[in-house]
Design a protein around this motif. Structure first.
Motif, PDB file in Angstrom:
ATOM      1  N   ASP A 110       0.738  -1.272  -0.079  1.00 48.01           N
ATOM      2  CA  ASP A 110      -0.073  -0.130  -0.002  1.00 48.01           C
ATOM      3  C   ASP A 110       0.794   1.267   0.060  1.00 48.01           C
ATOM      4  N   THR A 163      -0.715   4.258  -0.486  1.00 50.98           N
ATOM      5  CA  THR A 163      -1.781   5.397  -0.804  1.00 50.98           C
ATOM      6  C   THR A 163      -1.372   6.777   0.101  1.00 50.98           C
ATOM      7  N   SER A 196      -2.548   7.981   2.831  1.00 45.78           N
ATOM      8  CA  SER A 196      -2.447   7.830   4.204  1.00 45.78           C
ATOM      9  C   SER A 196      -1.152   7.138   4.793  1.00 45.78           C
ATOM     10  N   TYR A 225       0.699  -0.143  -4.905  1.00 47.69           N
ATOM     11  CA  TYR A 225      -0.610   0.099  -5.240  1.00 47.69           C
ATOM     12  C   TYR A 225      -1.179   1.294  -4.627  1.00 47.69           C
ATOM     13  N   ALA A 226      -2.183   2.008  -5.029  1.00 53.58           N
ATOM     14  CA  ALA A 226      -2.888   3.158  -4.516  1.00 53.58           C
ATOM     15  C   ALA A 226      -4.405   2.831  -5.393  1.00 53.58           C
ATOM     16  N   GLU A 227      -4.597   3.881  -6.063  1.00 54.21           N
ATOM     17  CA  GLU A 227      -5.961   3.973  -6.836  1.00 54.21           C
ATOM     18  C   GLU A 227      -5.671   2.998  -8.150  1.00 54.21           C
ATOM     19  N   PRO A 239       0.358   5.836  -9.272  1.00 50.02           N
ATOM     20  CA  PRO A 239       1.527   5.431  -8.476  1.00 50.02           C
ATOM     21  C   PRO A 239       2.799   5.882  -9.208  1.00 50.02           C
ATOM     22  N   GLY A 252      -2.786   8.969  -3.353  1.00 48.79           N
ATOM     23  CA  GLY A 252      -3.896   8.251  -4.058  1.00 48.79           C
ATOM     24  C   GLY A 252      -4.662   7.565  -2.921  1.00 48.79           C
ATOM     25  N   VAL A 253      -5.817   6.952  -3.401  1.00 48.87           N
ATOM     26  CA  VAL A 253      -6.890   6.295  -2.528  1.00 48.87           C
ATOM     27  C   VAL A 253      -6.615   4.701  -2.618  1.00 48.87           C
ATOM     28  N   THR A 254      -7.234   4.144  -1.825  1.00 46.08           N
ATOM     29  CA  THR A 254      -6.996   2.315  -1.632  1.00 46.08           C
ATOM     30  C   THR A 254      -7.957   1.322  -2.542  1.00 46.08           C
ATOM     31  N   THR A 285      -1.826  -3.333   3.630  1.00 44.50           N
ATOM     32  CA  THR A 285      -2.748  -2.117   3.918  1.00 44.50           C
ATOM     33  C   THR A 285      -2.739  -1.404   4.959  1.00 44.50           C
ATOM     34  N   THR A 302     -11.830   2.066  -2.985  1.00 47.82           N
ATOM     35  CA  THR A 302     -11.856   2.355  -4.647  1.00 47.82           C
ATOM     36  C   THR A 302     -12.020   1.099  -5.362  1.00 47.82           C
TER      37      THR A 302
END
Length: 470
Positions: A157, A159, A161, A204-206, A290, A315-317, A363, A369
């Motif tokens: 992860d 992302t 956050s 990974y992210a979005e 990413p 980005g988001v997850t 994560t 997402t």
């Protein structure tokens, strides 16, 4: 009254006459008690010796099996290895150094097992007629050694956050933990030209940055088709410019999420009966790609560590997309695409006897997402529900194919998450992971960077356990 007094006098006389008999009875009872105590001590001594001996021989054989597996020793050296371990660790519990005798060591090259038969002679603290002065205590154990290769896909992860905030540096913690895991895993390779262990990295992210596999991506447009053009279409029609190298879910001909591990060159039929290649979609709604690209299976430590060093949080997850690309990195169906892109030999065939395939999904929050929902699922699903459902469906397929899945939830008790979000995050990770056994854990929670490093460390040890089982 006189009758009672007479009774007391008679009783007293009887007692005086029996003094000698009581002494005899007491002596006999004391002897029996001493025998019982001695017997109990001897039994305890045998039990402790057996327990200590079993622990030592188990460790000796398992250590030797591990060295055979990793190539540190040859099969002809197994006897020396076990004997050296027994000599070095023989003093345990009530045992003394050099007390353990190796009776026989059997290396079965067909069954790939190492069996040791040993014994110790225990001198009793309380020699008894029925047990003698000494008794032999035997023990034996068998361990598998393996010529399996190991393929590990790490879905990590990156992302928003995970960004550094104040004294908290989650992306830095991940980089440190993942780098150490890569080093530990690749340290098992002894022959660079024929590596036993290979690792893939999927940040990974979005979405997932496919790097050198960008040719496997179909770039959608808002009003265009959701599958690639037919293979016999004109080049001008087939070509669509890509703003980046990212991909989201693969979609089927009706736009639903595709959970298979088919290669991108797999031919399918669209709704007009035309054949097209099953490339992976880049949904037109995707916004943040990413910066760090995936790395297919490799034993090149520098390449993997460089990829991890390139992580940046944004980005988001999209956890379902992460699981999908981890699946691809372990699927032999992707071997041609990976080889054609010059990114290595690609994954081996699914074969539990020859290859251990491992996925690690990490994560720090809720999967929130997705760009496509699964066929047959509710139309009312939001993006988070779709992402979690997609991830669990893909994980189910991975486990069906024999892939062992470990999951790590990092800082899931962060107060910025609601109780519902926290529960959903933990639930999907537990559902995705392979079921725990009495000796093997697959789901981890890590509250701090140290916990995260410990989780990765334990997983790398568990991966070794999966190839060496008694």
């Amino acid at each position: 009254m006189r009758q009672f007094r007479g009774f007391v006098q008679a009783a007293g006389g009887f007692a005086r006459d029996r003094d000698g008999n009581f002494a005899v009875v007491f002596g006999f009872a004391a002897s029996v008690l001493a025998l019982g105590v001695g017997f109990a001590v001897n039994v305890s001594q045998l039990y402790n010796a057996k327990s200590s001996l079993q622990g030592i021989v188990d460790a000796a054989v398992t250590s030797t099996a591990r060295d055979l597996t990793t190539g540190d020793i040859e099969e002809a050296d197994a006897n020396k290895s076990v004997q050296a371990f027994l000599d070095a660790n023989g003093a345990a519990g009530i045992l003394r150094a050099d007390q353990i005798i190796l009776d026989k060591l059997t290396v079965d090259k067909t069954a790939k097992t190492v069996r040791a038969d040993v014994h110790v002679d225990v001198a009793f603290y309380f020699p008894l007629f029925s047990m003698g002065d000494m008794q032999r205590v035997p023990a034996s154990t068998t361990a598998l050694y393996s010529d399996k290769t190991v393929e590990v896909a790490m879905m990590l992860d990156v992302t928003g956050s995970m960004k550094r905030s104040g004294k908290t540096d989650k992306i830095g913690d991940l980089q440190a933990a993942a780098s150490d895991a890569v080093k530990d895993l690749l340290d098992q390779n002894r022959d660079p030209s024929n590596p036993r262990v290979r690792v893939a990295i999927v940040p990974y992210a979005e979405a997932v940055n496919t790097g050198g596999l960008a040719g496997t991506v179909f770039v959608e447009t808002e009003n265009g088709p959701k599958v690639p053009p037919p293979v016999d279409a004109a080049v001008a029609v087939s070509a669509t410019s890509a703003p980046d190298k990212c991909a989201t879910e693969r979609k089927d001909k009706d736009g639903y999420a595709d959970y298979s591990s088919d290669g991108p060159d797999t031919l399918r039929l669209d709704n007009k009966g035309k054949r097209y290649q099953a490339k992976v979609n880049r949904d037109y709604r995707m916004r943040v790609c990413p910066s760090a690209a995936l790395v297919p299976l490799t034993s090149n430590e520098d390449k993997l560590l460089t990829a991890i060093d390139d992580f940046s949080a944004a980005g988001v997850t999209a956890g379902g997309i992460a699981a999908q690309w981890g699946y691809y990195m372990l699927s032999p169906a992707w071997r041609p695409a990976i080889a054609d892109a010059g990114l290595g030999a690609g994954p081996a065939n699914f074969d539990k006897k020859k290859v251990a395939k491992i996925a690690i999904l990490m994560t720090d929050g809720q999967f929130n997402t997705a760009f496509a929902r699964g066929r047959g699922t509710s139309r009312s699903q939001d993006a988070g529900q779709m992402s979690r459902s997609n991830a669990e469906s893909i994980c189910s397929n991975m486990k069906r194919d024999g892939i062992e899945i470990f999951t790590i939830g990092f800082d899931l008790n962060d107060p910025s998450m609601t109780a519902t979000e926290r529960d959903q995050a933990k639930s999907v990770l537990k559902n995705c992971s392979t079921t725990d056994t009495s000796s093997l854990k697959h789901y981890y929670e890590a509250a701090t960077g140290t916990d995260l490093a410990n989780a990765f460390d334990e997983i790398t040890r568990n991966i070794e356990t999966l190839t060496i089982k008694r």
